[in-house]
Design a protein around this motif. Structure first.
Motif, mmCIF file in Angstrom:
data_model
loop_
_atom_site.group_PDB
_atom_site.id
_atom_site.type_symbol
_atom_site.label_atom_id
_atom_site.label_comp_id
_atom_site.label_asym_id
_atom_site.label_seq_id
_atom_site.Cartn_x
_atom_site.Cartn_y
_atom_site.Cartn_z
ATOM 1 N N ARG A 182 -2.221 5.615 7.122
ATOM 2 C CA ARG A 182 -3.440 5.082 6.515
ATOM 3 C C ARG A 182 -3.263 4.918 5.014
ATOM 4 N NH1 ARG A 182 -7.622 5.150 10.008
ATOM 5 N NH2 ARG A 182 -7.410 6.424 11.899
ATOM 6 N N PRO A 183 -3.799 3.831 4.432
ATOM 7 C CA PRO A 183 -3.666 3.625 2.984
ATOM 8 C C PRO A 183 -4.351 4.734 2.201
ATOM 9 C CG PRO A 183 -4.350 1.603 4.090
ATOM 10 C CD PRO A 183 -4.457 2.698 5.100
ATOM 11 N N LEU A 184 -3.764 5.128 1.078
ATOM 12 C CA LEU A 184 -4.344 6.148 0.218
ATOM 13 C C LEU A 184 -5.411 5.525 -0.672
ATOM 14 C CD1 LEU A 184 -1.139 8.099 -0.896
ATOM 15 C CD2 LEU A 184 -2.869 8.827 0.762
ATOM 16 N N PRO A 185 -6.514 6.222 -0.896
ATOM 17 C CA PRO A 185 -7.561 5.688 -1.771
ATOM 18 C C PRO A 185 -7.156 5.835 -3.236
ATOM 19 C CG PRO A 185 -8.175 7.864 -0.999
ATOM 20 C CD PRO A 185 -6.891 7.533 -0.307
ATOM 21 N N LYS A 200 -10.316 12.145 -7.386
ATOM 22 C CA LYS A 200 -11.102 12.919 -6.422
ATOM 23 C C LYS A 200 -10.868 12.427 -4.994
ATOM 24 C CE LYS A 200 -14.817 14.242 -9.600
ATOM 25 N NZ LYS A 200 -16.281 14.190 -9.869
ATOM 26 N N ALA A 201 -10.912 11.102 -4.800
ATOM 27 C CA ALA A 201 -10.709 10.555 -3.456
ATOM 28 C C ALA A 201 -9.304 10.864 -2.953
ATOM 29 C CB ALA A 201 -10.953 9.045 -3.465
ATOM 30 N N LEU A 202 -8.326 10.805 -3.840
ATOM 31 C CA LEU A 202 -6.961 11.095 -3.439
ATOM 32 C C LEU A 202 -6.801 12.570 -3.084
ATOM 33 C CD1 LEU A 202 -4.232 9.710 -3.098
ATOM 34 C CD2 LEU A 202 -3.700 10.294 -5.470
ATOM 35 N N GLY A 203 -7.475 13.451 -3.856
ATOM 36 C CA GLY A 203 -7.417 14.880 -3.533
ATOM 37 C C GLY A 203 -8.061 15.183 -2.199
ATOM 38 N N ARG A 246 0.833 -1.190 0.000
ATOM 39 C CA ARG A 246 0.000 0.000 0.000
ATOM 40 C C ARG A 246 0.872 1.246 0.000
ATOM 41 N NH1 ARG A 246 -5.754 0.218 -0.450
ATOM 42 N NH2 ARG A 246 -6.561 -1.824 0.139
ATOM 43 N N LEU A 247 0.389 2.304 -0.637
ATOM 44 C CA LEU A 247 0.969 3.632 -0.490
ATOM 45 C C LEU A 247 0.141 4.365 0.561
ATOM 46 C CD1 LEU A 247 1.655 4.428 -4.234
ATOM 47 C CD2 LEU A 247 3.388 4.216 -2.437
#
Length: 606
Positions: free
Chosen positions: A132-135, A139-142, A126-127
């Motif tokens: 916490r893991p990034l989605p 949009k979700a990442l922003g 995971r990144l």
């Protein structure tokens, strides 16, 4: 070996309990296998250095072992079903950093086994940010990273570690880069027990997806790696070049912190230990305990980056195991070749019809010889897979032949210096030619083998002292050079007498190197205590030899007298390093002295 990608692991304490239960059952069945293998070896009564016993036990005994394994798996399956009912409730508890550290360490040691068996303890790649893991998705990442900028830095941890451990003693290195230089930090979490090549491919794919989903255009990309993380990043560079991922062209900084580009000495020492254990069929079953360590740890032995790297080493080990299992395979193959030369071909019909045999990867070749290694490395013999990575590493192609010519000149000069240093000794010996005795020749053979053992002791200690006692390297190299001259002196005298070297020569070399590796691992005082213990025995035997040979074999007396001063200097110099230290002297002196005495006694008998 499975090549599947590790599935993401988002379980909590409930999954941990299920994973521990499965590991416990695996341990019980593994112990049963070990005990059965020892039982079968003892029942077969092979020679001390004969071929290992691979056949399982039979009859009632075999049924008992199979019953133990079957019952263990049955109980494990029932336990797993029961824990699955309460696991969702336990998974709601928030994970603590201590739990993450323990899981990461376990994955570093057993990660490949956890991944292949689908154990809930296996860590998925995971990144992350803030633990916490990034989605996925722009949009979700922003929304998860409202502070995302155009400068992205990815932190890659090392063996048995995790993404949270970049924060240490109140210092958050990613946050400091964000505050001082405007970088946006992202942390990679991965199972460090998997093959480095597997993690490299997954890392490249995830980084490519991250750059596509990044909320703003990425202007600069940097990767900061610690230990094994540097090898994973280099493997990812190779995978990106092969898959044409776009992030490799944006990478402008690649930072290594303690990365073992040329392999890890400790893992090589562990591999040597495995080899020693397998020399006897009675200890060979215990070699599986050493093989428990993960594929990731074993990749550190040579700094493997690609699938072809670790597969080549695996093929070489498999070939060695086949040779031990079928010691007469070479003779059989030679006999078949002689039959074919006489027109008798006993191969299967399809083989005689000229169908090409399946090609197997070449094994037994040095790293960098005939195949390309990926990513940057501190030495030019490991070539990068991408020109941008090479430019960042500052690598330059080696001059064709220039380095080899320089090395040849240096070696010639060193050889001439050694010969000049021993010229007086050789002249003194030559004056007494023709006075040889059988006792003197046997003593010289033993001394020649002993000097070979001493050379290898220092060679092993030098290899380990690079990590544990770098301040002793110059002294150890000087000691080894002295022992090499002593060995050459005894060899020249044996050749003049027409005598072959001692049969214990190889044993002395192998045992000396193993002793050097083990004692060098414990640092300067253990090294010094070993030298003192060996030299004390050697000096006592040299004095006794001079008494025996005095007036009987002047040539042997001259050869032995030529090395006395330097052997005494080795003893006195090393004794000065110990000062008032008694621990290593009391621990090592009896063992090393007894081993040296045994080797000398054995050499005189063979």
């Amino acid at each position: 070996m499975s090549t599947k990608r590790s599935a993401p692991n988002e379980t909590g304490y409930g999954g941990d309990l299920r994973g521990i239960g499965r590991l416990t059952i695996d341990a019980i069945t593994g112990v049963a296998d070990l005990v059965e293998s020892v039982h079968a070896t003892i029942a077969a009564l092979p020679g001390p250095f004969g071929a290992p016993v691979y056949d399982p036990t039979r009859g009632l005994t075999g049924q008992v072992y199979r019953g133990v394994r079957g019952v263990a798996r049955l109980v494990g399956g029932a336990l797993d079903l029961g824990l699955a009912q309460v696991a969702p409730w336990l998974d709601r508890i928030e994970s603590l950093p201590q739990r993450d550290a323990a899981i990461s360490a376990l994955n570093g040691v057993l990660g490949d086994h956890l991944d292949e068996t689908g154990n809930p303890l296996a860590i998925g790649m995971r990144l992350c940010s803030g633990g916490r893991p990034l989605p996925s998705g722009r949009k979700a990442l922003g929304a998860a990273l409202p502070q995302a900028g155009g400068k992205l830095v990815v932190f890659v941890h090392g063996l048995c570690m995790n993404d949270r451990q970049w924060r240490w003693n109140g210092h958050d290195y990613g946050a400091e880069l964000a505050r001082d230089a405007g970088w946006t930090p992202v942390y990679l979490r991965y199972n460090s027990g998997r093959h480095i090549s597997f993690n490299g491919r997954d890392f490249s794919a995830r980084l490519d997806r991250l750059l596509r989903d990044w909320p703003v255009p990425v202007e600069r990309l940097a990767i900061v790696c610690h230990s094994m993380g540097g090898l994973v990043a280099r493997s990812a560079c190779h995978a990106a070049a092969q898959a044409r991922h776009g992030w490799i062209d944006r990478l402008d900084s690649l930072v290594f912190l303690g990365t073992p580009h040329q392999g890890a000495p400790l893992e090589r020492a562990g591999s040597w230990f495995d080899t020693v254990i397998q020399l006897s069929p009675y200890t060979a079953p215990f070699a599986r305990l050493g093989k428990i360590r993960s594929a990731g740890i074993q990749d550190l032995r040579h700094g493997n980056l690609l699938d072809s790297d670790w597969r080549a080493h695996a093929d070489r080990k498999r070939a060695g195991a086949d040779a031990r299992r079928h010691p007469h395979a070479g003779a059989v193959a030679q006999g078949r070749a002689q039959l074919r030369d006489r027109g008798v071909d006993r191969r299967p019909a399809r083989a005689r019809r000229g169908r090409p045999a399946p090609r197997r990867p070449a094994v037994g070749r040095r790293a960098g010889a005939g195949r390309q290694r990926a990513g940057p490395a501190p030495q030019s013999r490991v070539r990068p897979a991408h020109p941008r990575v090479a430019a960042m590493a500052g690598l330059r192609p080696a001059s064709s032949g220039l380095a080899r010519r320089c090395a040849g000149v240096c070696a010639t000069a060193a050889l001439a210096e050694a010969r000049a240093a021993d010229a007086d000794a050789m002249n003194a010996i030559a004056q007494h030619a023709g006075t040889d005795t059988d006792l003197g020749s046997r003593i010289l053979k033993v001394n020649h083998a002993g000097e070979h053992g001493a050379v290898n002791i220092y060679a092993g200690q030098i290899r380990m002292a690079r990590l544990t006692a770098p301040h002793l390297l110059q002294e150890l190299n000087a000691f080894r050079a002295d022992e090499q001259r002593h060995r050459a002196l005894f060899r020249a005298e044996l050749e003049r007498r027409g005598r072959a070297r001692c049969r214990s020569y190889g044993l002395c070399g192998f045992g000396g190197y193993a002793l050097g590796l083990i004692t060098g691992l414990f640092g300067a005082r253990a090294i010094a205590a070993t030298t003192v213990a060996v030299e004390r025995v050697v000096l006592r035997h040299l004095a006794h030899q001079l008494e025996q040979l005095s007036g009987r074999d002047p040539a042997a007396v001259a050869a032995i007298s030529a090395i006395l001063d330097e052997e005494r200097e080795h003893h006195d110099t090393s004794a000065g390093h110990l000062h008032e230290d008694r621990f290593w002297s009391r621990l090592l002196s009896p063992v090393v002295s007894a081993s040296t005495e045994t080797v000398i006694w054995l050499g005189m008998k063979l």
